[in-house]
Design a protein around this motif. Structure first.
Motif, PDB file in Angstrom:
ATOM      1  N   GLY A 125      53.925 161.161  57.020  1.00 57.44           N
ATOM      2  CA  GLY A 125      55.378 161.318  56.961  1.00 57.44           C
ATOM      3  C   GLY A 125      56.060 160.175  57.704  1.00 57.44           C
ATOM      4  N   ASN A 126      55.539 159.812  58.872  1.00 59.75           N
ATOM      5  CA  ASN A 126      56.084 158.674  59.624  1.00 59.75           C
ATOM      6  C   ASN A 126      55.945 157.393  58.822  1.00 59.75           C
ATOM      7  N   ALA A 127      54.771 157.216  58.214  1.00 65.00           N
ATOM      8  CA  ALA A 127      54.517 155.998  57.429  1.00 65.00           C
ATOM      9  C   ALA A 127      55.557 155.876  56.316  1.00 65.00           C
ATOM     10  N   GLN A 164      58.538 157.233  56.378  1.00 64.03           N
ATOM     11  CA  GLN A 164      59.838 157.009  57.007  1.00 64.03           C
ATOM     12  C   GLN A 164      60.064 155.539  57.359  1.00 64.03           C
ATOM     13  N   TYR A 165      59.007 154.905  57.857  1.00 61.90           N
ATOM     14  CA  TYR A 165      59.153 153.534  58.360  1.00 61.90           C
ATOM     15  C   TYR A 165      58.642 152.483  57.382  1.00 61.90           C
ATOM     16  N   THR A 166      58.508 152.876  56.110  1.00 61.65           N
ATOM     17  CA  THR A 166      58.114 151.901  55.090  1.00 61.65           C
ATOM     18  C   THR A 166      59.233 151.828  54.042  1.00 61.65           C
ATOM     19  N   ARG A 173      47.575 153.854  57.014  1.00 62.22           N
ATOM     20  CA  ARG A 173      47.969 152.449  57.133  1.00 62.22           C
ATOM     21  C   ARG A 173      49.165 152.180  56.228  1.00 62.22           C
ATOM     22  N   ASP A 174      50.198 151.556  56.773  1.00 63.50           N
ATOM     23  CA  ASP A 174      51.363 151.244  55.921  1.00 63.50           C
ATOM     24  C   ASP A 174      51.707 149.767  56.038  1.00 63.50           C
ATOM     25  N   ASN A 175      52.529 149.300  55.097  1.00 60.06           N
ATOM     26  CA  ASN A 175      52.974 147.905  55.193  1.00 60.06           C
ATOM     27  C   ASN A 175      54.490 147.872  55.449  1.00 60.06           C
ATOM     28  N   TYR A 189      60.044 158.939  72.988  1.00 57.35           N
ATOM     29  CA  TYR A 189      60.055 157.480  72.893  1.00 57.35           C
ATOM     30  C   TYR A 189      60.232 157.041  71.448  1.00 57.35           C
ATOM     31  N   ARG A 190      61.213 156.218  71.226  1.00 59.78           N
ATOM     32  CA  ARG A 190      61.413 155.623  69.913  1.00 59.78           C
ATOM     33  C   ARG A 190      61.531 154.132  70.103  1.00 59.78           C
ATOM     34  N   VAL A 191      60.939 153.388  69.218  1.00 64.13           N
ATOM     35  CA  VAL A 191      60.941 151.935  69.372  1.00 64.13           C
ATOM     36  C   VAL A 191      62.385 151.444  69.488  1.00 64.13           C
ATOM     37  N   ASP A 192      63.213 151.985  68.646  1.00 59.68           N
ATOM     38  CA  ASP A 192      64.604 151.568  68.663  1.00 59.68           C
ATOM     39  C   ASP A 192      65.376 152.745  68.082  1.00 59.68           C
ATOM     40  N   GLY A 247      64.488 158.929  61.151  1.00 56.87           N
ATOM     41  CA  GLY A 247      63.489 159.380  62.131  1.00 56.87           C
ATOM     42  C   GLY A 247      63.983 160.530  62.971  1.00 56.87           C
ATOM     43  N   GLY A 248      63.056 161.137  63.695  1.00 56.04           N
ATOM     44  CA  GLY A 248      63.401 162.290  64.513  1.00 56.04           C
ATOM     45  C   GLY A 248      63.686 161.893  65.941  1.00 56.04           C
ATOM     46  N   SER A 249      63.241 162.756  66.846  1.00 54.03           N
ATOM     47  CA  SER A 249      63.599 162.560  68.246  1.00 54.03           C
ATOM     48  C   SER A 249      62.478 161.924  69.062  1.00 54.03           C
ATOM     49  N   GLY A 250      61.431 161.473  68.394  1.00 50.31           N
ATOM     50  CA  GLY A 250      60.340 160.834  69.141  1.00 50.31           C
ATOM     51  C   GLY A 250      59.368 161.838  69.736  1.00 50.31           C
ATOM     52  N   ILE A 251      59.253 163.009  69.140  1.00 47.00           N
ATOM     53  CA  ILE A 251      58.341 164.038  69.666  1.00 47.00           C
ATOM     54  C   ILE A 251      57.094 164.165  68.788  1.00 47.00           C
ATOM     55  N   GLY A 252      57.245 163.775  67.513  1.00 47.45           N
ATOM     56  CA  GLY A 252      56.164 163.982  66.544  1.00 47.45           C
ATOM     57  C   GLY A 252      54.818 163.438  66.992  1.00 47.45           C
ATOM     58  N   LEU A 253      54.786 162.181  67.474  1.00 50.21           N
ATOM     59  CA  LEU A 253      53.502 161.579  67.856  1.00 50.21           C
ATOM     60  C   LEU A 253      52.948 162.211  69.130  1.00 50.21           C
ATOM     61  N   THR A 254      53.845 162.690  70.007  1.00 50.75           N
ATOM     62  CA  THR A 254      53.384 163.365  71.228  1.00 50.75           C
ATOM     63  C   THR A 254      52.651 164.648  70.840  1.00 50.75           C
ATOM     64  N   GLY A 314      53.718 146.068  59.278  1.00 51.83           N
ATOM     65  CA  GLY A 314      53.040 147.333  58.980  1.00 51.83           C
ATOM     66  C   GLY A 314      52.349 147.915  60.205  1.00 51.83           C
ATOM     67  N   SER A 315      51.918 149.162  60.086  1.00 51.93           N
ATOM     68  CA  SER A 315      51.243 149.825  61.217  1.00 51.93           C
ATOM     69  C   SER A 315      50.057 150.637  60.704  1.00 51.93           C
ATOM     70  N   ALA A 316      49.152 150.933  61.623  1.00 49.61           N
ATOM     71  CA  ALA A 316      48.026 151.811  61.272  1.00 49.61           C
ATOM     72  C   ALA A 316      47.817 152.794  62.404  1.00 49.61           C
TER      73      ALA A 316
HETATM   74  P1  ADP Z   1      60.063 160.159  65.373  1.00 53.65           P
HETATM   75  O1  ADP Z   1      60.280 161.599  65.138  1.00 53.65           O
HETATM   76  O2  ADP Z   1      61.219 159.469  65.987  1.00 53.65           O
HETATM   77  O3  ADP Z   1      59.473 159.440  64.199  1.00 53.65           O
HETATM   78  P2  ADP Z   1      57.453 159.961  66.518  1.00 53.65           P
HETATM   79  O4  ADP Z   1      56.943 160.497  67.797  1.00 53.65           O
HETATM   80  O5  ADP Z   1      56.837 160.446  65.268  1.00 53.65           O
HETATM   81  O6  ADP Z   1      59.013 160.173  66.527  1.00 53.65           O
HETATM   82  O7  ADP Z   1      57.321 158.388  66.582  1.00 53.65           O
HETATM   83  C1  ADP Z   1      57.760 157.688  67.712  1.00 53.65           C
HETATM   84  C2  ADP Z   1      58.238 156.309  67.352  1.00 53.65           C
HETATM   85  O8  ADP Z   1      57.143 155.508  66.910  1.00 53.65           O
HETATM   86  C3  ADP Z   1      59.211 156.294  66.210  1.00 53.65           C
HETATM   87  O9  ADP Z   1      60.511 156.496  66.654  1.00 53.65           O
HETATM   88  C4  ADP Z   1      59.008 154.915  65.642  1.00 53.65           C
HETATM   89  O10 ADP Z   1      59.797 153.989  66.362  1.00 53.65           O
HETATM   90  C5  ADP Z   1      57.558 154.612  65.915  1.00 53.65           C
HETATM   91  N1  ADP Z   1      56.714 154.827  64.729  1.00 53.65           N
HETATM   92  C6  ADP Z   1      55.982 155.914  64.422  1.00 53.65           C
HETATM   93  N2  ADP Z   1      55.295 155.761  63.271  1.00 53.65           N
HETATM   94  C7  ADP Z   1      55.610 154.527  62.828  1.00 53.65           C
HETATM   95  C8  ADP Z   1      55.228 153.757  61.676  1.00 53.65           C
HETATM   96  N3  ADP Z   1      54.381 154.240  60.763  1.00 53.65           N
HETATM   97  N4  ADP Z   1      55.756 152.528  61.558  1.00 53.65           N
HETATM   98  C9  ADP Z   1      56.590 152.020  62.470  1.00 53.65           C
HETATM   99  N5  ADP Z   1      56.990 152.689  63.569  1.00 53.65           N
HETATM  100  C10 ADP Z   1      56.506 153.924  63.762  1.00 53.65           C
END
Ligand code: ADP
Length: 380
Positions: free
Chosen positions: A281-283, A285-287, A309-311, A328-331, A340-347, A370-372
């Motif tokens: 889902g993140n991939a 969102q950010y692709t 893996r996304d580009n 935490y969100r990159v920006d 994007g959400g509130s930066g909790i998903g990856l935690t 891209g990211s993996a």
């Molecule tokens: P969010 O709900 O904001 O997506 P996450 O905890 O899932 O929060 O992700 C934290 C941050 O990591 C995101 O705000 C985003 O900046 C970065 N991020 C996560 N997945 C990707 C991705 N596939 N490509 C680029 N940045 C990503």
């Protein structure tokens, strides 16, 4: 040699105390004997020939021994009693002093810990006790300090969490309130767009609340895990099936590449699906539109790597170490712009993977590269 055990230290302290007291008693008796002897001699001298002198005893019925200069039994007793009394007083004094010193030394760390725990309970979490040697008391002081450190960290996290949640709630609330006021004042037109914007912000709030609830659940580990062997291809198919509509909707390709022959992991099906769906889902969102996302799996002797893996927009190098930290969100603007959400998903994902005995890591060559995200779990 260092004495490590409190019981040995106590035993040795008592032994030393006993030996010193007996020694003082012994030496004191020997030292006071001449004085006591002299005093008894002196007090008996005027009574010579008539009284009850030590060398004469019973007066008229003179002790035959006194003639030979040998003191009577009663006289010996008074001399020894006097010498012994002085020695006893000295020994008692030394014993009391030593006991005080020993008990103070032993009680000092306990007292320090009692005072420190009182201060901690009043909210002064930076309180620590000094190191108290290597015996049980020292270990207790060390554990106490560790506990105080953990409490301090929890307190700091609690404050940080309240600050973060307040901040996260404020943004959508301010937007909703502003839009409503605009509508009421007639500044904002009552169009579908305006209502949609309000609805979107309300949705953001509701997602945040759901995420927070899930985060508190995974952080407190108040869920049961059903770890069993799972076929990776089945999991990946399931992820692809569930997300294909959203991917098609945005125009991003989702593919999978798995090694032939099948691969199994040890995991909880619902939880690992939750993690993979979150990563895919993140991939998405950010692709950007026209991009590509691939789910790959590779088996090693003991472990299996599943990568998403996304580009897409990628992650700048300085941020990779932080993205698993909550909120935490990159920006923030970039995250919002990409829905994007509130930066909790990856935690949440990290907690879930670690609870299943695995690890999760992120890689990116940089912005726009891209990211993996790779989850490593035990091979079944
Ligand atoms: P969010 O709900 O904001 O997506 P996450 O905890 O899932 O929060 O992700 C934290 C941050 O990591 C995101 O705000 C985003 O900046 C970065 N991020 C996560 N997945 C990707 C991705 N596939 N490509 C680029 N940045 C990503």
């Amino acid at each position: 040699m260092k004495i490590r055990r409190l019981s040995v230290r106590l035993f040795l302290s008592y032994l030393v105390l006993l030996l010193v007291t007996v020694g003082v008693l012994w030496a004191g008796t020997l030292l006071s004997l001449p004085g006591a002897y002299g005093r008894q001699m002196h007090s008996s001298a005027p009574m010579m020939g008539g009284g009850m002198g030590p060398w004469q005893g019973g007066g008229q019925e003179a002790d035959p021994a006194s003639e030979t200069g040998i003191p009577q039994y009663a006289n010996i007793r008074s001399i020894v009693s006097e010498a012994f009394t002085y020695a006893l007083l000295a020994a008692l004094g030394v014993a009391v002093l030593l006991s005080l010193l020993v008990s103070r030394r032993l009680a000092a760390p306990l007292k320090a810990m009692t005072q420190a725990s009182r201060r901690i309970s009043e909210g002064r979490y930076n309180e620590r006790v000094p190191a108290a040697g290597s015996d049980e008391l020292g270990q207790m002081a060390e554990s106490f300090n560790q506990m105080a450190g953990a409490l301090e960290q929890v307190e700091a996290m609690r404050r940080q969490l309240i600050g973060d949640v307040t901040h996260e709630l404020r943004t959508p609330l301010t937007t909703i309130k502003g839009s409503m006021e605009g509508l009421m004042d007639g500044v904002l037109p009552a169009t579908a767009d305006t209502y949609q914007q309000i609805h979107q912000e309300a949705g953001r709030l509701s997602r945040l609340v759901d995420d927070l609830q899930e985060l508190s659940r995974v952080e407190a580990r108040t869920y049961a895990l059903d770890i069993r062997p799972l076929e990776v291809s089945r999991l990946v198919d399931s992820v692809v099936r569930r997300l294909s509509r959203s991917y098609e909707g945005k125009g991003v390709a989702l593919t999978s590449s798995l090694p032939p022959g099948g691969l199994s992991i040890l995991a909880d099906e619902d939880r690992i699906l939750q993690v993979l769906i979150n990563l895919a889902g993140n991939a998405l969102q950010y692709t950007p539109q026209g991009g590509r996302v691939e789910i790959l799996a590779a088996g090693r002797e003991q472990e299996v790597d599943i990568s998403v893996r996304d580009n897409g927009i990628g992650i700048p190098p300085g941020h990779i170490g932080h993205i698993f930290t909550r909120f935490y969100r990159v920006d923030k603007s970039r995250s919002r712009q990409h829905g994007g959400g509130s930066g909790i998903g990856l935690t949440i994902a990290r907690h879930l993977v670690e609870a299943q005995g695995g690890t999760i890591r992120a890689e990116s060559a940089g912005e726009g590269q891209g990211s993996a995200f790779t989850v490593t779990l035990k091979r079944a």
